[in-house]
Design an enzyme around this catalytic site. Structure first.
Site, PDB file in Angstrom:
ATOM      1  N   ASN A  26      -9.364 -15.151  26.405  1.00 43.89           N
ATOM      2  CA  ASN A  26      -8.659 -15.640  25.229  1.00 43.89           C
ATOM      3  C   ASN A  26      -9.427 -16.799  24.584  1.00 43.89           C
ATOM      4  O   ASN A  26     -10.476 -17.221  25.067  1.00 43.89           O
ATOM      5  CB  ASN A  26      -7.235 -16.045  25.606  1.00 43.89           C
ATOM      6  CG  ASN A  26      -6.230 -15.771  24.503  1.00 43.89           C
ATOM      7  OD1 ASN A  26      -6.521 -15.995  23.338  1.00 43.89           O
ATOM      8  ND2 ASN A  26      -5.052 -15.310  24.875  1.00 43.89           N
TER       9      ASN A  26
ATOM     10  N   HIS B 142     -23.080 -32.111  39.799  1.00 44.19           N
ATOM     11  CA  HIS B 142     -24.033 -33.220  39.707  1.00 44.19           C
ATOM     12  C   HIS B 142     -24.152 -33.903  41.060  1.00 44.19           C
ATOM     13  O   HIS B 142     -23.243 -33.821  41.895  1.00 44.19           O
ATOM     14  CB  HIS B 142     -23.574 -34.219  38.638  1.00 44.19           C
ATOM     15  CG  HIS B 142     -23.564 -33.630  37.261  1.00 44.19           C
ATOM     16  ND1 HIS B 142     -24.717 -33.409  36.552  1.00 44.19           N
ATOM     17  CD2 HIS B 142     -22.549 -33.190  36.490  1.00 44.19           C
ATOM     18  CE1 HIS B 142     -24.418 -32.866  35.394  1.00 44.19           C
ATOM     19  NE2 HIS B 142     -23.104 -32.715  35.320  1.00 44.19           N
TER      20      HIS B 142
ATOM     21  N   GLY C 148      -3.181 -20.148  30.918  1.00 43.49           N
ATOM     22  CA  GLY C 148      -3.839 -21.048  29.992  1.00 43.49           C
ATOM     23  C   GLY C 148      -4.258 -22.364  30.629  1.00 43.49           C
ATOM     24  O   GLY C 148      -3.578 -22.907  31.489  1.00 43.49           O
TER      25      GLY C 148
END
Length: 186
Positions: free
Chosen positions: A83, A113, A140
């Site tokens: 989406n 990192h 979402g």
């Protein structure tokens, strides 16, 4: 001797500030910029998404806007739906199984990192692959962190941050995401 790009894809410490990695980043950024002006029904969309994500099946869809580091580190199965406004940082491979649904605003990260603050000042990192099993649904704004494997037939609740592996057939939620229950009576 391995190139920095080969080190990136091999989970080794690599420098991302130049050479082949920088060329790949610049190429993907240009394609993502062009994609932002399109919808999935526009002429040219399919050719552009196939250039960005080589090998993407015709049955899979990525809704713009979409952001990635390289695109060539994303391996998608059949019938995948991504989406709007997703980010996939694909220094390491991101492998997405068949029939996966990825909700709006999801972020999938492979770069890690250095832990040492002085090392972090340099342009180096390590990338760990992410795998999402078939028939899984990310709600979402889910964030998937480097090195995580999410099993098949899972549901990851909206807003969750997945920092460790999730077994097959599980509903997981939270920050950090934890398994709340098993699905499908398994």
């Amino acid at each position: 001797m391995k190139t920095e790009f080969e080190k990136m894809r091999s989970q080794e410490l690599y420098y991302f500030g130049g050479g082949e990695i920088m060329q790949s980043l610049v190429h993907a950024k240009d394609l993502c910029r062009r994609l932002r002006a399109m919808t999935i029904t526009d002429d040219g969309y399919r050719a552009l998404i196939e250039e960005l994500i080589p090998g993407i099946p015709a049955s899979s869809v990525v809704c713009p806007p979409f952001h990635c580091d390289h695109g060539n580190g994303i391996v998608m199965g059949e019938n995948v739906f991504v989406n709007y406004d997703c980010v996939m940082l694909d220094g390491g491979e991101i492998r997405i199984g068949d029939n996966v649904k990825i909700g709006p605003g999801c972020h999938i990260y492979t770069p890690q990192h250095p832990m040492d603050p002085v090392e972090r000042r340099e342009q180096k990192e390590t990338a760990y692959p992410v795998t999402i099993g078939e028939d899984t649904w990310l709600g979402g704004h889910v964030t998937v962190c480097p090195g995580v494997t999410i099993g098949a037939r899972c549901i990851i609740a909206a807003g969750s941050v997945v920092v460790r592996d999730i077994p097959d057939d599980c509903l997981a939620a939270g920050n950090p995401a934890v398994v709340k229950r098993r699905l499908n009576g398994k």
